[in-house]
Design an enzyme around this catalytic site. Structure first.
Site, PDB file in Angstrom:
ATOM      1  N   LYS A  67       9.440   9.423  -6.038  1.00  0.00           N
ATOM      2  CA  LYS A  67       9.797   8.191  -6.735  1.00  0.00           C
ATOM      3  C   LYS A  67      10.625   8.424  -8.005  1.00  0.00           C
ATOM      4  CE  LYS A  67       7.689   4.817  -4.366  1.00  0.00           C
ATOM      5  NZ  LYS A  67       8.363   3.591  -3.894  1.00  0.00           N
ATOM      6  N   SER A  92       1.629   0.696  -7.175  1.00  0.00           N
ATOM      7  CA  SER A  92       0.249   1.180  -7.064  1.00  0.00           C
ATOM      8  C   SER A  92       0.084   2.549  -7.705  1.00  0.00           C
ATOM      9  CB  SER A  92      -0.169   1.255  -5.591  1.00  0.00           C
ATOM     10  OG  SER A  92       0.604   2.230  -4.911  1.00  0.00           O
ATOM     11  N   GLU A 218       4.019   5.025   9.617  1.00  0.00           N
ATOM     12  CA  GLU A 218       3.173   4.091   8.882  1.00  0.00           C
ATOM     13  C   GLU A 218       1.716   4.303   9.265  1.00  0.00           C
ATOM     14  OE1 GLU A 218       5.329  -0.021   7.986  1.00  0.00           O
ATOM     15  OE2 GLU A 218       5.150   0.315  10.144  1.00  0.00           O
ATOM     16  N   GLY A 222      -1.288  -0.549   8.218  1.00  0.00           N
ATOM     17  CA  GLY A 222      -0.179  -1.121   7.462  1.00  0.00           C
ATOM     18  C   GLY A 222       1.140  -0.975   8.191  1.00  0.00           C
ATOM     19  N   ASP A 224       3.688  -3.011   8.856  1.00  0.00           N
ATOM     20  CA  ASP A 224       4.587  -4.145   8.648  1.00  0.00           C
ATOM     21  C   ASP A 224       6.016  -3.850   9.083  1.00  0.00           C
ATOM     22  OD1 ASP A 224       4.113  -2.498   6.168  1.00  0.00           O
ATOM     23  OD2 ASP A 224       5.951  -3.526   5.556  1.00  0.00           O
ATOM     24  N   SER A 318       5.899  13.278   0.844  1.00  0.00           N
ATOM     25  CA  SER A 318       6.428  12.388  -0.190  1.00  0.00           C
ATOM     26  C   SER A 318       5.730  12.487  -1.527  1.00  0.00           C
ATOM     27  CB  SER A 318       6.394  10.943   0.309  1.00  0.00           C
ATOM     28  OG  SER A 318       5.065  10.534   0.593  1.00  0.00           O
TER      29      SER A 318
END
Length: 332
Positions: A67, A92, A218, A222, A224, A318
């Protein structure tokens, strides 16, 4: 399998939302600021999977996750006046830390909207970088609306976790570095939460290797993005209750979905037990610590979710932001 709906290489009928040039420009901005994280090889992993695997270890990135790449790329483009007023974000944990550190590096300050149940290790780190934290209930409140309201009231620049072209381009530098080091890969696996890492990675990877298979991962709780790709438009699911807190997203961003719909080949799902098994494998055999979201792409590979199996595979680990108590709880 969800087939690509457009050309892999930048170009085509529709204008590109994020281009390979954007990723390369982000790489120049991040040079000497972000870590060029290691690419790990393991004969044990290769034997377990039956392929040649290259792990891009973003758990060794600043703030412990990819990030920082997107956050610094976005904040570095703000005017001195805006940096003086400050920035706002919602997250989060990993984007929160990234924005907090990037703001500190650039002489600004950050206000971060974080869920009440965010891991303590992530909230402590965010505060440690100098950010002001505003808490909310992720199951009843709209974090984006809260952050937008704060930004408007205080004159802050809002830096979303994934729905921003500079964020996406910054995240894509992880895949750019990976392919620069490994050369051509047959497939690249990356976790999908909001979709920024995958959108940036796919932009970079398909420009360098148009035939590469882009595979998103995923958690089962979750999915989506998988559902959205099947429907052909973003769909919303109940806020996921998953050990992979970094992937607890209820709908993909419009921008990230537009990129991923064009460039992804498939999205596969992994269970909580498979994520735990991947975390354990990474710790015991690879000697690295991963958080659940950070291990999900590795979990898909170890669990045999990728078929047919490519010969040379890249996997993005990640992040590694997890406290010792939570790590022990999950693996105990």
């Amino acid at each position: 399998m969800t087939q690509r709906t457009g050309p892999a290489h930048p170009g085509g009928d529709a204008p590109d939302l994020v281009t390979f040039d954007d990723v390369r420009d982000a790489a120049r901005r991040l040079a000497g600021v972000a870590h060029r994280t290691p690419v790990l090889r393991s004969r044990t992993l290769d034997a377990a999977v039956g392929a040649e695997v290259h792990l891009k270890c973003e758990n060794f990135q600043r703030v412990g996750a990819f990030k920082f790449r997107g956050a610094y790329n976005a904040l570095s483009r703000l005017s001195p006046e805006q940096l003086a007023r400050g920035v706002a974000a919602y997250s989060s944990g990993n984007h929160a830390q990234a924005v907090a550190l990037a703001a500190r590096e650039l002489g600004s300050h950050a206000v971060i909207v974080m869920p009440e149940d965010a891991p303590r290790s992530k909230t402590d780190a965010t505060a440690g970088y100098g950010a002001e934290i505003v808490r909310y209930d992720r199951y009843t409140a709209d974090r984006a609306a809260l952050a937008q309201q704060l930004a408007e009231e205080r004159g802050l620049a809002l830096i979303p976790p994934y729905e921003h072209p500079h964020i996406i381009a910054g995240q894509g530098t992880a895949a750019l570095e990976l392919l620069e080091e490994t050369g051509r890969l047959d497939a690249l696996l990356a976790p999908i939460g909001g979709g920024g890492l995958m959108a940036g990675s796919a932009t970079a990877a398909t420009a360098l290797a148009p035939d590469i298979r882009m595979i998103g991962v995923e958690p089962e709780a979750g999915d989506d993005t998988r559902r959205s790709l099947a429907a052909g438009h973003p769909v919303t699911i109940p806020v996921p209750r998953t050990i992979a807190d970094g992937q607890a997203v209820d709908t993909p961003g419009a921008l990230t979905f537009a990129v991923n719909r064009r460039l992804l080949d498939s999205v596969v799902l992994v269970s909580a037990d498979e994520i735990r098994a991947a975390m354990r494998f990474a710790f015991e055999r690879l000697k690295i610590v991963t958080e659940p979201s950070g291990a999900s792409a590795l979990a898909a590979l170890l669990a045999g979710r990728v078929s047919p199996l490519p010969a040379r595979i890249g996997v993005i680990i990640s992040g590694g932001n997890i406290g010792p108590d939570r790590f022990t709880e999950l693996l105990g």
